[in-house]
Design a protein around this motif. Structure first.
Motif, mmCIF file in Angstrom:
data_model
loop_
_atom_site.group_PDB
_atom_site.id
_atom_site.type_symbol
_atom_site.label_atom_id
_atom_site.label_comp_id
_atom_site.label_asym_id
_atom_site.label_seq_id
_atom_site.Cartn_x
_atom_site.Cartn_y
_atom_site.Cartn_z
ATOM 1 N N ALA A 156 43.070 32.340 36.294
ATOM 2 C CA ALA A 156 43.981 31.878 36.027
ATOM 3 C C ALA A 156 44.621 30.978 36.660
ATOM 4 C CB ALA A 156 45.436 32.591 35.226
ATOM 5 N N GLN A 157 45.374 30.928 37.708
ATOM 6 C CA GLN A 157 45.942 29.461 38.232
ATOM 7 C C GLN A 157 44.683 29.006 39.786
ATOM 8 O OE1 GLN A 157 49.183 30.872 39.559
ATOM 9 N NE2 GLN A 157 50.126 31.233 37.719
ATOM 10 N N GLN A 158 43.874 29.191 39.857
ATOM 11 C CA GLN A 158 43.025 28.493 40.686
ATOM 12 C C GLN A 158 41.495 28.003 40.057
ATOM 13 O OE1 GLN A 158 43.718 27.019 44.342
ATOM 14 N NE2 GLN A 158 45.910 27.284 43.141
ATOM 15 N N LEU A 183 49.018 25.715 33.909
ATOM 16 C CA LEU A 183 47.747 25.125 34.659
ATOM 17 C C LEU A 183 46.402 24.735 34.192
ATOM 18 C CD1 LEU A 183 49.164 27.732 37.333
ATOM 19 C CD2 LEU A 183 48.982 24.532 38.155
ATOM 20 N N MET A 184 46.044 26.135 33.676
ATOM 21 C CA MET A 184 44.784 26.084 32.006
ATOM 22 C C MET A 184 45.139 24.949 31.290
ATOM 23 S SD MET A 184 43.199 29.863 32.095
ATOM 24 C CE MET A 184 44.712 30.784 31.828
ATOM 25 N N SER A 231 50.212 30.217 34.190
ATOM 26 C CA SER A 231 49.456 29.822 33.740
ATOM 27 C C SER A 231 48.729 28.850 32.499
ATOM 28 C CB SER A 231 48.071 31.149 33.922
ATOM 29 O OG SER A 231 48.454 32.304 34.760
ATOM 30 N N TYR A 250 52.452 34.979 36.378
ATOM 31 C CA TYR A 250 50.981 34.799 35.977
ATOM 32 C C TYR A 250 51.298 33.630 34.920
ATOM 33 C CZ TYR A 250 47.799 35.662 32.871
ATOM 34 O OH TYR A 250 46.334 35.951 31.992
ATOM 35 N N ALA A 286 49.793 40.513 52.802
ATOM 36 C CA ALA A 286 49.130 38.905 52.024
ATOM 37 C C ALA A 286 49.979 38.952 51.265
ATOM 38 C CB ALA A 286 47.888 39.816 50.714
ATOM 39 N N GLY A 291 40.435 34.638 32.859
ATOM 40 C CA GLY A 291 41.729 34.444 32.924
ATOM 41 C C GLY A 291 42.580 35.005 32.291
ATOM 42 N N THR A 337 40.366 37.695 50.541
ATOM 43 C CA THR A 337 41.712 36.556 50.383
ATOM 44 C C THR A 337 42.622 37.590 50.212
ATOM 45 O OG1 THR A 337 41.450 36.227 47.696
ATOM 46 C CG2 THR A 337 40.592 34.513 49.465
ATOM 47 N N GLY A 338 43.967 37.529 49.922
ATOM 48 C CA GLY A 338 44.658 37.850 49.521
ATOM 49 C C GLY A 338 45.184 38.574 46.927
ATOM 50 N N PHE A 339 44.525 37.077 47.025
ATOM 51 C CA PHE A 339 43.941 37.047 45.672
ATOM 52 C C PHE A 339 44.057 38.230 44.920
ATOM 53 C CE2 PHE A 339 43.613 32.340 46.958
ATOM 54 C CZ PHE A 339 44.778 32.252 46.249
ATOM 55 N N PRO A 340 44.040 38.760 43.658
ATOM 56 C CA PRO A 340 44.165 39.511 42.362
ATOM 57 C C PRO A 340 43.580 38.611 41.509
ATOM 58 C CG PRO A 340 46.571 39.874 42.383
ATOM 59 C CD PRO A 340 45.799 38.673 43.738
ATOM 60 N N ALA A 393 42.300 39.803 32.211
ATOM 61 C CA ALA A 393 42.814 39.166 33.487
ATOM 62 C C ALA A 393 43.434 40.987 34.070
ATOM 63 C CB ALA A 393 44.411 38.200 33.580
ATOM 64 N N GLU A 394 43.933 41.618 33.208
ATOM 65 C CA GLU A 394 44.665 42.600 33.781
ATOM 66 C C GLU A 394 43.547 43.436 34.448
ATOM 67 O OE1 GLU A 394 48.003 42.516 33.057
ATOM 68 O OE2 GLU A 394 48.224 44.483 34.084
ATOM 69 N N THR A 425 46.668 22.928 41.480
ATOM 70 C CA THR A 425 46.322 23.668 42.218
ATOM 71 C C THR A 425 47.202 23.756 43.602
ATOM 72 O OG1 THR A 425 44.270 22.249 44.084
ATOM 73 C CG2 THR A 425 43.722 24.004 41.257
ATOM 74 N N PHE A 432 44.342 36.558 38.683
ATOM 75 C CA PHE A 432 44.944 36.084 38.557
ATOM 76 C C PHE A 432 44.221 34.587 39.552
ATOM 77 C CE2 PHE A 432 48.136 33.790 41.792
ATOM 78 C CZ PHE A 432 49.498 33.603 40.628
ATOM 79 N N GLY A 446 46.619 32.736 48.572
ATOM 80 C CA GLY A 446 45.463 33.794 48.866
ATOM 81 C C GLY A 446 46.032 34.135 50.699
ATOM 82 N N ASN A 464 42.812 41.911 37.969
ATOM 83 C CA ASN A 464 43.630 41.859 39.161
ATOM 84 C C ASN A 464 43.242 42.717 40.018
ATOM 85 O OD1 ASN A 464 44.440 40.077 38.398
ATOM 86 N ND2 ASN A 464 46.423 40.512 36.952
ATOM 87 N N LEU A 514 50.892 37.647 48.169
ATOM 88 C CA LEU A 514 50.742 37.492 46.470
ATOM 89 C C LEU A 514 51.975 39.213 46.611
ATOM 90 C CD1 LEU A 514 47.922 36.009 45.145
ATOM 91 C CD2 LEU A 514 50.438 35.559 44.758
ATOM 92 N N ARG A 570 40.395 42.319 44.602
ATOM 93 C CA ARG A 570 40.884 41.092 44.886
ATOM 94 C C ARG A 570 39.420 40.039 44.454
ATOM 95 N NH1 ARG A 570 44.516 41.815 49.555
ATOM 96 N NH2 ARG A 570 46.277 42.930 48.853
#
Lengths: 109, 567
Positions: free
Chosen positions: A75-77, B77-78, B74, B71, B220, A51, A66-69, A55-56, B293, A72, B211, A59, B222, A62
């Motif tokens: 880190a957020q989910q 969140l974490m 985060s 970002y 997408a 995370g 899904t559309g998630f990098p 992370a870099e 989340t 990211f 997502g 990213n 994002l 994917r």
């Protein structure tokens, strides 16, 4: 339920003077530390490693479908989901370990 | 019915519920008052912990904060969830086994020292008061914005409610009202989020919608937002601008701080058994994760909506909510280039930005932006109040038990009777409510920094000495006291230096190794660990009864309910 380590009284404090009991307790504690170590390694990996530190580069990828990098998402989910799972895994492992070493709690009436 | 009437109805109904619960669950003993008789089911305790933990900041500000930070958000969140893993694996079961009533109780007994107890009491009171002032302020603001009463009147109403159930019911009353408050706040948070997710992505689950595919553009979501950000000169949403090292340290300080906050730790004293304490942390995190989340999804939906609705729109065509919020001063448009259009741009854009947005709007205005029915607005107000009140009550209990139990019973007046102690607990809770209310009405100008302070302080004081107290038999009184004092001193000095004395120097060029004041708690914690272990090695080992105590803490059997172990 009726069996107790030598020297202990049902439902009371286990003895800490009986060397046999103490040796059992030390083995129990070593196993606990091992579980904690493994689970915390995963905890560190999903948050700090995937995370943050990685992370870099992550990213660039994917999360499939899904559309998630990926960085990211961790880190957020993802890290949060893994945290929940880790706690419930620990609960299971420890409940089993408590019974195996007969240090589980007697049912409270 | 209009928005005002709906809001009044939702708030009044939820308050009636809390008062009803308070009357039903009155505390009759100190054990009821401090730890709810240690008879709370793990699931109920999990919900109560979630409400206790999620404050006005989590409910109102967090999604907006993430919306603007991308970002970088985060860290919250974490940081505010990962601490629960530490609680479950390293703290909660052992503290439950020990069966104390408060955190200073454990520190004082484990380190066989009244000085250690008093240092812990001071830290607990300071951490809790800094936190509670912000909650009372939050109560006032929600009242002010949704019911159009004066902020001070809002604080008085909030004080009266908390006074009622905290003073009367103690931990028992607080626990069961928190269960109700969790239900109110999560419902109020999820309803608009689900609506938004459906509107933007067609998926009812916000976590998946985040997502998913943006229905308007077919891209997408994002990716679309990153594209918009690039066009407008903002940093890419999914990359952020903080240095990796700083993100690392802030996350760690928030995680460890969470696990060291007394009002969170004492919640796990209220369950019957050690195994209940473990699983209760798991339930708590599930309930917290539901909101945590969802927040990043709300952040992205709100950001996309905002840009889509206002960017390059002629001012005469902006939606109604835009002008409504402009009236409150939380949204401001200044037509710098005089073209009559709203230019909303980032630092990398050649066009100057003309729009200022208060981040709190993101959650509060969401129902209006998405065109949701009026009752949803009322629900959000009740949810914000539930979040603020539940956290305030938990914090006030820490202050009251630190005074009546740790200071009076365990330090100054050991002969005080059970009845006398209960009365003292009620009086100190009442006084604490009044002081918190005062700070709510006259907030110190540095509330935001003060919250970072609370986490840094908890991380650098309690966390290391509790962990070492359980996991290392050899840790001594001298080590713990020096460790706590040096950890707290370093953290406090760094934060005070940059935020209060030299705010003009508070930027990455002047920070030590690029670590911001928010992240310095991690350094304080490491220093505390280093000093405690080193000093412990060179001081006489703890007396044998303390070493026996440590052995007993590690074994679940024989826990019984919370009580005082006479060490």
């Amino acid at each position: 339920m009726s069996e107790h380590p030598p020297g202990s009284h049902a439902g009371e404090r286990p003895s800490v003077t009986d060397p046999l009991v103490t040796a059992r307790h030390e083995e129990y504690w070593r196993r606990n530390i091992r579980y904690v170590g493994i689970l915390l390694a995963i905890w560190f990996a999903v948050s700090y490693l995937f995370g943050i530190l990685l992370a870099e580069p992550l990213n660039a990828v994917r999360l499939p479908g899904t559309g998630f990098p990926l960085g990211f998402w961790f880190a957020q989910q993802g890290s949060i989901y893994v945290f929940v799972v880790l706690i419930f895994v620990y609960v299971r492992l420890m409940n089993r370990l408590d019974r195996e070493f007969e240090v589980d709690e007697q049912e409270v009436a | 019915m209009n928005v005002q009437a709906w809001t009044f109805l939702c708030v009044a109904a939820s308050f009636a519920l809390y008062i009803g619960i308070a009357i039903w669950s009155r505390a009759s003993t100190t054990k009821d008052f401090y730890v709810a008789g240690a008879g709370v089911s793990p699931l109920a305790n999990g919900m109560a912990t979630a409400a206790d933990w999620m404050s006005a900041a989590s409910f109102i500000s967090m999604a907006g904060l993430i919306s603007f930070m991308g970002y970088d958000g985060s860290v919250y969140l974490m940081g505010w969830t990962g601490g629960y893993v530490l609680l479950a694996l390293l703290l909660a079961p052992y503290l439950r086994k020990y069966g104390a009533y408060t955190v200073p109780d454990f520190v004082g007994d484990r380190y066989y020292s009244q000085l250690a107890r008093v240092v812990a009491v001071i830290c607990a009171i300071f951490v809790s008061f800094t936190y509670v002032a912000g909650q009372m302020r939050g109560v006032g603001i929600v009242f002010g914005r949704f019911l159009e009463v004066d902020i001070n009147t809002g604080v008085y109403i909030g004080m009266a409610i908390v006074f009622f159930y905290a003073v009367l019911g103690g931990m028992k009353g607080i626990t069961y009202t928190q269960v109700a408050q969790y239900c109110v706040l999560i419902f109020a948070y999820m309803v608009p989020a689900i609506f938004l997710s459906l509107l933007i992505t067609g998926n009812p689950v916000p976590q998946l919608g985040l997502g998913g595919v943006d229905q308007a553009s077919g891209m997408a979501l994002l990716e679309r937002l990153n594209g918009l950000h690039q066009e407008l000169g903002f940093a890419a949403y999914t990359s952020g601008t903080k240095s990796t090292l700083d993100v690392f340290f802030i996350t760690a300080a928030l995680m460890v701080g969470t696990a060291g906050l007394p009002h969170v730790i004492i919640r796990f004293y209220t369950v019957p058994r050690v195994r209940d304490a473990r699983i209760s942390v798991g339930w708590a995190l599930i309930f917290i994760a539901l909101l945590y989340t969802t927040a990043p999804a709300v952040a992205v939906f709100a950001r996309t909506n905002l840009i889509g609705a206002v960017s390059d729109t002629p001012y005469s065509d902006v939606p109604e909510w835009f002008t409504n919020w402009e009236a409150t001063g939380l949204l401001a448009f200044d037509d710098l280039n005089g073209d009559g259009r709203v230019q909303f741009t980032g630092p990398a854009s050649p066009v100057p930005n003309e729009l200022t947005v208060d981040r709190d709007i993101m959650v509060l205005a969401n129902p209006e932006i998405a065109g949701l029915p009026d009752w949803v607005v009322g629900l959000v107000a009740a949810g914000g109040l539930a979040a603020a009140l539940s956290t305030a009550a938990g914090l006030l209990l820490v202050v009251s038990s630190a005074i009546s139990h740790d200071l009076l019973k365990r330090t100054l007046m050991p002969r005080i009777t059970e009845k006398g102690e209960l009365l003292a607990a009620r009086i100190s809770a009442a006084v604490a409510v009044v002081i918190a209310g005062y700070f709510g009405m006259n907030p110190p100008g540095f509330v935001a920094q003060v919250v970072a302070f609370a986490f840094g302080l908890a991380a650098s004081s309690f966390f290391p000495v509790i962990i070492l107290g359980i996991f290392s038999r050899r840790t001594t009184r001298e080590g713990a006291i020096l460790g706590m004092v040096s950890g707290v001193t370093l953290t406090a000095a760094y934060i005070v230096w940059f935020t209060l004395m030299h705010p003009e120097l508070n930027n990455a060029d002047h920070w030590w190794l690029g670590i911001s004041p928010e992240g310095i708690g991690t350094v304080g914690m490491l220093l505390n660990f280093a000093i405690t272990t080193t000093v412990s090695r060179f001081t006489p080992e703890p007396p044998s009864h303390v070493q026996v105590l440590v052995e007993l803490i590690r074994i679940p059997r024989g826990a019984g309910s919370a009580h005082e172990i006479s060490a």
